[in-house]
Design a protein around this motif. Sequence first.
Motif, short mmCIF file in Angstrom:
data_model
loop_
_atom_site.label_atom_id
_atom_site.label_comp_id
_atom_site.label_asym_id
_atom_site.label_seq_id
_atom_site.Cartn_x
_atom_site.Cartn_y
_atom_site.Cartn_z
N ARG A 10 -3.93 11.87 1.24
CA ARG A 10 -4.54 10.59 0.94
C ARG A 10 -4.06 9.83 -0.43
NH1 ARG A 10 -7.05 8.11 4.06
NH2 ARG A 10 -8.43 6.48 3.67
N VAL A 12 -3.35 6.31 -3.19
CA VAL A 12 -3.59 5.00 -3.63
C VAL A 12 -2.31 4.24 -4.04
CG1 VAL A 12 -4.85 3.92 -5.43
CG2 VAL A 12 -5.60 6.20 -4.64
N ASP A 18 -0.23 -4.59 -1.98
CA ASP A 18 -1.29 -3.95 -1.38
C ASP A 18 -1.93 -2.65 -2.56
OD1 ASP A 18 -1.23 -4.60 1.38
OD2 ASP A 18 0.46 -3.17 1.59
N LYS A 19 -1.80 -3.24 -3.95
CA LYS A 19 -2.22 -2.47 -4.91
C LYS A 19 -3.72 -2.39 -4.74
CE LYS A 19 -2.70 -2.69 -9.77
NZ LYS A 19 -2.45 -3.46 -11.32
N GLY A 20 -4.05 -1.13 -4.97
CA GLY A 20 -5.39 -0.53 -5.04
C GLY A 20 -5.94 -0.04 -3.89
N ARG A 21 -5.31 -0.29 -2.60
CA ARG A 21 -5.64 0.13 -1.42
C ARG A 21 -5.09 1.63 -1.28
NH1 ARG A 21 -3.53 -3.61 3.19
NH2 ARG A 21 -4.76 -2.31 4.29
N THR A 22 -6.06 2.20 -0.17
CA THR A 22 -5.83 3.68 0.27
C THR A 22 -5.06 3.94 1.54
OG1 THR A 22 -7.86 4.15 0.39
CG2 THR A 22 -7.30 4.44 -1.63
N GLY A 23 -4.72 5.03 1.81
CA GLY A 23 -4.15 5.26 3.17
C GLY A 23 -3.77 6.59 3.21
N ILE A 40 -0.90 0.49 5.41
CA ILE A 40 -0.27 -0.18 4.18
C ILE A 40 1.17 -0.88 4.16
CG2 ILE A 40 0.11 0.28 1.91
CD1 ILE A 40 -2.73 0.50 2.39
N ASN A 41 1.47 -2.03 3.64
CA ASN A 41 2.64 -2.55 3.65
C ASN A 41 3.41 -3.01 5.04
OD1 ASN A 41 5.10 -3.67 2.15
ND2 ASN A 41 6.25 -1.68 2.22
N GLU A 62 4.47 -0.59 9.75
CA GLU A 62 4.29 -0.44 8.30
C GLU A 62 5.88 -0.06 7.92
OE1 GLU A 62 2.76 2.31 10.35
OE2 GLU A 62 0.83 1.57 10.14
#
Length: 102
Positions: A10, A12, A18-23, A40-41, A62
């Motif tokens: 996991r 960040v 997408d700064k700050g998002r997690t995946g 993300i992206n 992605e």
Amino acid sequence: MAAKIKKGDRVVVLTGKDKGRTGEVAKVLPTENRVVVTGINMVQRHTRPSQGDPQGGIKNKEASIHVSNVAIADANGKATRVGFRMDGEKKVRFAKTTGDVI
């Protein structure tokens, strides 16, 4: 050298749109120093109709992110650096902020 970020981790996102998002890491490209993170992206690709995809059209997928732009998320969901230590005979990764084994 051991990998600091592996498939299934996991992470960040530290910089970019997408700064700050997690995946979760779906794929690691070690020769290019890049990772693919689910959700993300996202980019749009125009695909030509083919036998596998007879419809074709504009598809979302992605794109990879440079490994320096992501960091492992610790138990609190915050970005952390990764360290290595020996647990008995086994080398393990641990979060620098909490000290927990990843």
